[in-house]
Scaffold this motif. Structure first.
Motif, short mmCIF file in Angstrom:
data_model
loop_
_atom_site.label_atom_id
_atom_site.label_comp_id
_atom_site.label_asym_id
_atom_site.label_seq_id
_atom_site.Cartn_x
_atom_site.Cartn_y
_atom_site.Cartn_z
N UNK A 309 -36.13 -25.45 9.82
CA UNK A 309 -36.53 -24.40 10.75
C UNK A 309 -36.68 -24.91 12.17
N UNK A 310 -36.75 -26.23 12.35
CA UNK A 310 -36.88 -26.82 13.68
C UNK A 310 -35.59 -27.54 14.05
N UNK A 311 -35.34 -27.59 15.34
CA UNK A 311 -34.14 -28.29 15.83
C UNK A 311 -34.45 -29.69 16.32
N UNK A 312 -35.70 -30.12 16.16
CA UNK A 312 -36.11 -31.42 16.68
C UNK A 312 -35.30 -32.54 16.03
N UNK A 313 -35.16 -32.47 14.70
CA UNK A 313 -34.43 -33.53 13.99
C UNK A 313 -32.96 -33.56 14.40
N UNK A 314 -32.37 -32.39 14.64
CA UNK A 314 -30.98 -32.35 15.08
C UNK A 314 -30.82 -33.01 16.44
N UNK A 315 -31.77 -32.76 17.33
CA UNK A 315 -31.71 -33.36 18.66
C UNK A 315 -31.95 -34.86 18.59
N UNK A 316 -32.90 -35.28 17.75
CA UNK A 316 -33.14 -36.71 17.55
C UNK A 316 -31.91 -37.37 16.93
N UNK A 317 -31.28 -36.68 15.98
CA UNK A 317 -30.09 -37.21 15.33
C UNK A 317 -28.97 -37.45 16.31
#
Length: 406
Positions: A309-317
């Motif tokens: 539900x969050x995009x934080x991990x995608x941005x960190x990735x």
């Protein structure tokens, strides 16, 4: 003398990166001034890429004939002349004409310098030098931005960088006597013990038998493996640079400003990661850098793909993928003399450059065609496939080299 030449090579790598971002950063204005469609940028970049591939393949023969110092100076001079030609062009066909020496100069100097550094300097310098390339590629958009904001026009940006290349050409011409006085390193990057002095000669006029024809280089065990690995890496990097922001906006719903910022973090990660890798490259070796780099990009691809539900991990990735990419290119280049011997390294590095430009030129449009059918959700999967391909090929090469040394 060693430090002076090394400093000149560092400046040369910054210079290599300077022209690479100019077309992309200036094209929104350039195509309007020239009265051509936006898509014509592809024609220009294809001409440059074609010249680069051809000169990369010819670099070994030309460098053995004239010496790396002469080839570097002439190639930078050709690139500088092409940029000055761009600055005076007011028709698209003129840009296409000047794109020919632009590409030919870039490919020859890229292969010649990379081989020289791989043979004569430690792994840390290879990483820091490629970090300098990223520095140059990051500076040129600011020069273009300054020229446009000061109402000087895009021509001025090409003129500024063309003049800088001309000054560097003069410095390189003066430095030609230094190139043959630095001895090849012993150990990481040294030639195998069974090579004769003639085979490892760095003299400008090496014996004719020292030339390694393209067909002969391709028949050397393991060369095809490293070419596929290099192709996969460069395809991965260029695909991420071109499509990451679009994927985040279209498929993940990230706002355009945030997506653009994190897409730029990928490039910053590549540049900063190369400077960072230089501090421990000599201790852990090229193999570990390649293996760890691909593994980190794989972790980044997984984080990008996670349907949370969050995009934080995608941005960190995405940022992790940039850091992972950082050491792979320099480590593959630096390991070439060790894997294949100094006698063969220049020919093989020239072919590697051709494979690199082929991957970075043709795979991003291929991904665009694939995603038009499947949707952009395939972006992290596409990256993961390239990671697996690159890692598999490099590990197969390692096993082959280990068996050969037993």
């Amino acid at each position: 003398m060693y430090s002076l030449l090394l400093g000149i090579i560092y400046v040369a790598f910054v210079s290599l990166g300077l022209p690479d971002s100019l077309v992309g950063s200036g094209w929104p204005v350039m195509h309007q001034d020239l009265g051509v469609p936006v898509a014509f940028a592809g024609i220009l970049t294809m001409i440059i890429a074609g010249g680069t591939i051809l000169s990369s393949l010819a670099s070994e023969r030309v460098t053995r004939r004239f010496g790396v110092g002469v080839v570097t100076a002439v190639s930078v001079g050709m690139t500088g002349a092409a940029l000055l030609g761009f600055s005076f062009s007011d028709q698209f066909w003129m840009l296409c004409l000047w794109a020919i020496p632009y590409g030919l100069g870039a490919g020859a100097v890229d292969a010649a310098l990379n081989n020289y550094v791989a043979v004569h300097f430690a792994a840390r310098h290879m990483n820091w030098l490629h970090g300098c390339w990223g520095l140059g590629a990051s500076i040129s958009p600011f020069i273009m931005s300054y020229a446009l904001s000061a109402d000087l026009g895009w021509h001025a940006a090409y003129l500024i960088i063309g003049v800088l290349q001309a000054v560097l050409t003069f410095v390189l011409l003066i430095s030609i006597p230094l190139w043959g006085k630095v001895k090849p390193i012993v150990g990481d990057g040294a030639a195998p013990a069974d090579e004769s002095p003639d085979e490892t000669s760095d003299a400008p006029f090496a014996p004719e038998r020292a030339h390694v024809p393209l067909a002969a280089a391709l028949r050397i065990p393991g060369v095809v493996l490293i070419l596929v690995a290099f192709f996969a890496y460069c395809a991965l990097e260029s695909t991420a640079i071109l499509w990451a922001a679009t994927y985040l906006v279209t498929d993940r719903g990230v706002d355009a400003v945030t997506a653009a910022a994190f897409a730029s973090l990928f490039l910053l990660g590549v540049t900063a990661g190369r400077f960072l890798a230089g501090f421990f490259a000599d201790r852990i070796g090229d193999r570990a850098l390649i293996r760890g780099g691909f593994a980190l990009v794989g972790v980044g691809a997984v984080l990008i793909a996670l349907p949370l539900g969050t995009d934080v991990l995608a941005l960190v990735g995405l940022a992790l993928a940039g850091l992972g990419c950082a050491p792979i290119y320099p480590a593959i280049i630096h390991s070439t003399p060790v894997n294949f011997g100094r006698r063969n390294s220049h020919a093989i590095i020239g072919i590697q450059m051709a494979a690199a430009y082929t991957g970075s030129t043709f795979v991003p449009p291929l991904f665009g065609a694939v995603s038009a059918v499947t949707g952009l959700w395939v972006f992290p999967l596409f990256l993961a496939i390239l990671v697996v391909l690159g890692l598999l090929m490099s590990e197969r090469l390692n096993r082959l080299v280990d068996r050969r040394q037993v």
